[in-house]
Design a protein around this motif. Structure first.
Motif, PDB file in Angstrom:
ATOM      1  N   GLU A 170       0.835  -1.202   0.000  1.00  0.00           N
ATOM      2  CA  GLU A 170       0.000   0.000   0.000  1.00  0.00           C
ATOM      3  C   GLU A 170       0.872   1.256   0.000  1.00  0.00           C
ATOM      4  O   GLU A 170       0.603   2.214  -0.736  1.00  0.00           O
ATOM      5  CB  GLU A 170      -0.921   0.014   1.215  1.00  0.00           C
ATOM      6  CG  GLU A 170      -1.832   1.238   1.264  1.00  0.00           C
ATOM      7  CD  GLU A 170      -2.681   1.300   2.510  1.00  0.00           C
ATOM      8  OE1 GLU A 170      -3.702   2.025   2.484  1.00  0.00           O
ATOM      9  OE2 GLU A 170      -2.334   0.634   3.510  1.00  0.00           O
ATOM     10  N   GLN A 193      -4.891  -5.875  -4.512  1.00  0.00           N
ATOM     11  CA  GLN A 193      -6.301  -6.258  -4.430  1.00  0.00           C
ATOM     12  C   GLN A 193      -6.490  -7.766  -4.654  1.00  0.00           C
ATOM     13  O   GLN A 193      -7.415  -8.375  -4.109  1.00  0.00           O
ATOM     14  CB  GLN A 193      -7.117  -5.477  -5.460  1.00  0.00           C
ATOM     15  CG  GLN A 193      -8.624  -5.631  -5.315  1.00  0.00           C
ATOM     16  CD  GLN A 193      -9.366  -4.817  -6.366  1.00  0.00           C
ATOM     17  OE1 GLN A 193      -9.017  -4.831  -7.555  1.00  0.00           O
ATOM     18  NE2 GLN A 193     -10.375  -4.074  -5.940  1.00  0.00           N
ATOM     19  N   ALA A 200      -9.910  -6.505   5.442  1.00  0.00           N
ATOM     20  CA  ALA A 200     -11.084  -5.848   4.859  1.00  0.00           C
ATOM     21  C   ALA A 200     -10.905  -4.341   4.749  1.00  0.00           C
ATOM     22  O   ALA A 200     -11.228  -3.733   3.711  1.00  0.00           O
ATOM     23  CB  ALA A 200     -12.326  -6.168   5.696  1.00  0.00           C
ATOM     24  N   GLY A 201     -10.390  -3.710   5.800  1.00  0.00           N
ATOM     25  CA  GLY A 201     -10.201  -2.260   5.775  1.00  0.00           C
ATOM     26  C   GLY A 201      -9.242  -1.835   4.685  1.00  0.00           C
ATOM     27  O   GLY A 201      -9.484  -0.835   3.980  1.00  0.00           O
ATOM     28  N   GLU A 203      -8.570  -3.563   1.988  1.00  0.00           N
ATOM     29  CA  GLU A 203      -9.214  -3.874   0.706  1.00  0.00           C
ATOM     30  C   GLU A 203     -10.111  -2.718   0.272  1.00  0.00           C
ATOM     31  O   GLU A 203     -10.145  -2.360  -0.916  1.00  0.00           O
ATOM     32  CB  GLU A 203     -10.019  -5.164   0.829  1.00  0.00           C
ATOM     33  CG  GLU A 203     -10.600  -5.652  -0.491  1.00  0.00           C
ATOM     34  CD  GLU A 203     -11.279  -6.996  -0.357  1.00  0.00           C
ATOM     35  OE1 GLU A 203     -11.544  -7.631  -1.397  1.00  0.00           O
ATOM     36  OE2 GLU A 203     -11.566  -7.405   0.785  1.00  0.00           O
ATOM     37  N   ASP A 204     -10.817  -2.134   1.223  1.00  0.00           N
ATOM     38  CA  ASP A 204     -11.685  -1.001   0.912  1.00  0.00           C
ATOM     39  C   ASP A 204     -10.860   0.198   0.436  1.00  0.00           C
ATOM     40  O   ASP A 204     -11.238   0.885  -0.523  1.00  0.00           O
ATOM     41  CB  ASP A 204     -12.498  -0.603   2.150  1.00  0.00           C
ATOM     42  CG  ASP A 204     -13.540  -1.651   2.513  1.00  0.00           C
ATOM     43  OD1 ASP A 204     -13.890  -2.472   1.646  1.00  0.00           O
ATOM     44  OD2 ASP A 204     -13.981  -1.649   3.684  1.00  0.00           O
ATOM     45  N   ARG A 205      -9.750   0.453   1.113  1.00  0.00           N
ATOM     46  CA  ARG A 205      -8.893   1.590   0.720  1.00  0.00           C
ATOM     47  C   ARG A 205      -8.311   1.377  -0.674  1.00  0.00           C
ATOM     48  O   ARG A 205      -8.226   2.315  -1.481  1.00  0.00           O
ATOM     49  CB  ARG A 205      -7.760   1.783   1.731  1.00  0.00           C
ATOM     50  CG  ARG A 205      -8.228   2.242   3.095  1.00  0.00           C
ATOM     51  CD  ARG A 205      -7.091   2.846   3.902  1.00  0.00           C
ATOM     52  NE  ARG A 205      -5.965   1.940   4.099  1.00  0.00           N
ATOM     53  CZ  ARG A 205      -5.894   1.056   5.092  1.00  0.00           C
ATOM     54  NH1 ARG A 205      -6.904   0.926   5.944  1.00  0.00           N
ATOM     55  NH2 ARG A 205      -4.829   0.278   5.230  1.00  0.00           N
ATOM     56  N   GLN A 207      -9.620  -0.371  -3.130  1.00  0.00           N
ATOM     57  CA  GLN A 207     -10.698  -0.183  -4.104  1.00  0.00           C
ATOM     58  C   GLN A 207     -10.932   1.294  -4.371  1.00  0.00           C
ATOM     59  O   GLN A 207     -11.121   1.722  -5.523  1.00  0.00           O
ATOM     60  CB  GLN A 207     -11.978  -0.842  -3.587  1.00  0.00           C
ATOM     61  CG  GLN A 207     -13.154  -0.775  -4.558  1.00  0.00           C
ATOM     62  CD  GLN A 207     -12.855  -1.469  -5.875  1.00  0.00           C
ATOM     63  OE1 GLN A 207     -12.239  -2.531  -5.909  1.00  0.00           O
ATOM     64  NE2 GLN A 207     -13.279  -0.862  -6.978  1.00  0.00           N
ATOM     65  N   ILE A 208     -10.908   2.104  -3.311  1.00  0.00           N
ATOM     66  CA  ILE A 208     -11.087   3.547  -3.450  1.00  0.00           C
ATOM     67  C   ILE A 208      -9.966   4.151  -4.298  1.00  0.00           C
ATOM     68  O   ILE A 208     -10.222   4.982  -5.192  1.00  0.00           O
ATOM     69  CB  ILE A 208     -11.128   4.226  -2.070  1.00  0.00           C
ATOM     70  CG1 ILE A 208     -12.416   3.839  -1.328  1.00  0.00           C
ATOM     71  CG2 ILE A 208     -11.028   5.740  -2.200  1.00  0.00           C
ATOM     72  CD1 ILE A 208     -12.444   4.280   0.114  1.00  0.00           C
ATOM     73  N   GLU A 211     -10.400   3.304  -7.985  1.00  0.00           N
ATOM     74  CA  GLU A 211     -11.485   4.086  -8.592  1.00  0.00           C
ATOM     75  C   GLU A 211     -11.065   5.530  -8.807  1.00  0.00           C
ATOM     76  O   GLU A 211     -11.431   6.148  -9.821  1.00  0.00           O
ATOM     77  CB  GLU A 211     -12.725   4.017  -7.688  1.00  0.00           C
ATOM     78  CG  GLU A 211     -13.389   2.641  -7.683  1.00  0.00           C
ATOM     79  CD  GLU A 211     -14.549   2.556  -6.712  1.00  0.00           C
ATOM     80  OE1 GLU A 211     -14.825   3.570  -6.039  1.00  0.00           O
ATOM     81  OE2 GLU A 211     -15.181   1.480  -6.623  1.00  0.00           O
TER      82      GLU A 211
END
Length: 221
Positions: A170, A193, A200-201, A203-205, A207-208, A211
């Motif tokens: 990251e 990813q 999970a946290g 993974e969300d970051r 994805q953001i 995008e």
């Protein structure tokens, strides 16, 4: 008569042995007493040393907790300075990490990195603490360092068995994003990813970030 002679011989042998014992004692009693005293002294010294180490470790723990409780109070910095110099074991390491964190919070980023480096470069420190220092330092270097600086610090953490490999990836993605290399940033976040077991946290970051890169119209191929 034989029994009487035998008893007499036994008594003579016992007397000779007593004389030998007395002679040995007279000759070596100072040495034996000194040796006994030395043994007692060594035993007491070892017990005192162990008690002292336990006491000091407990004292260091109390001091570290006090430094946290005091927050921004100048006394907190004084306690941490003392622990960094004379602290033992884990509390010496924790004092370095907390000092670095406090420096980063007040904008002293270069000093914070130097403080993290003290932990990173000390091979006697537990690997987990050194890896944590790498992640924290890497995050700062995203802002003030080069991409090579970031790679040097967090690169070693990107290994299959690494406990902090996801965080390291990251940080690398953010570093590429910071210098405007959107293609490598996208590739880094895409690879992350696809990792199995990604929290999970995180993974969300990820994805953001993907995008955001796409929405910016940057080349991702």
């Amino acid at each position: 008569m034989f029994d009487s002679d035998g008893s007499l011989i036994d008594e003579i042998e016992k007397e000779i042995q007593r004389e030998k014992n007395q002679f040995f004692w007279k000759r070596y009693k100072k040495f034996l007493i000194a040796a006994s005293i030395a043994l007692v002294f060594i035993t007491i010294s070892l017990e005192l040393y162990q008690w002292n180490m336990i006491h000091k470790a407990a004292s260091d723990g109390d001091s570290f907790i006090d430094s946290i409780r005091l927050g921004k109070d100048i006394r907190s910095d004084q306690i941490l300075a003392k622990l960094r110099e004379k602290g033992r074991g884990v509390y010496k390491v924790l004092s370095n990490l907390l000092t670095a964190s406090k420096l980063a919070n007040i904008g002293e980023l270069e000093k914070a990195v130097k403080q993290y480096n003290i932990v990173i470069n000390n091979i006697s420190v537990d690997r987990n603490f050194r890896d944590i220092a790498r992640i924290r330092s890497g995050m700062i270097l995203v802002d003030i360092g080069s991409i090579e600086d970031v790679k040097e610090i967090v690169g070693p953490l990107v290994r299959p068995e690494g406990a902090y490999k996801y965080s390291a990836q990251e940080v690398l993605g953010l570093a590429y994003l910071k210098i405007g290399d959107f293609q490598k940033a996208f590739q880094q976040f895409s690879a992350l990813q696809k990792e199995e077991g990604i929290p999970a946290g995180l993974e969300d970051r990820v994805q953001i970030m993907l995008e955001l890169i796409k929405s910016g119209g940057a080349t991702t191929e």
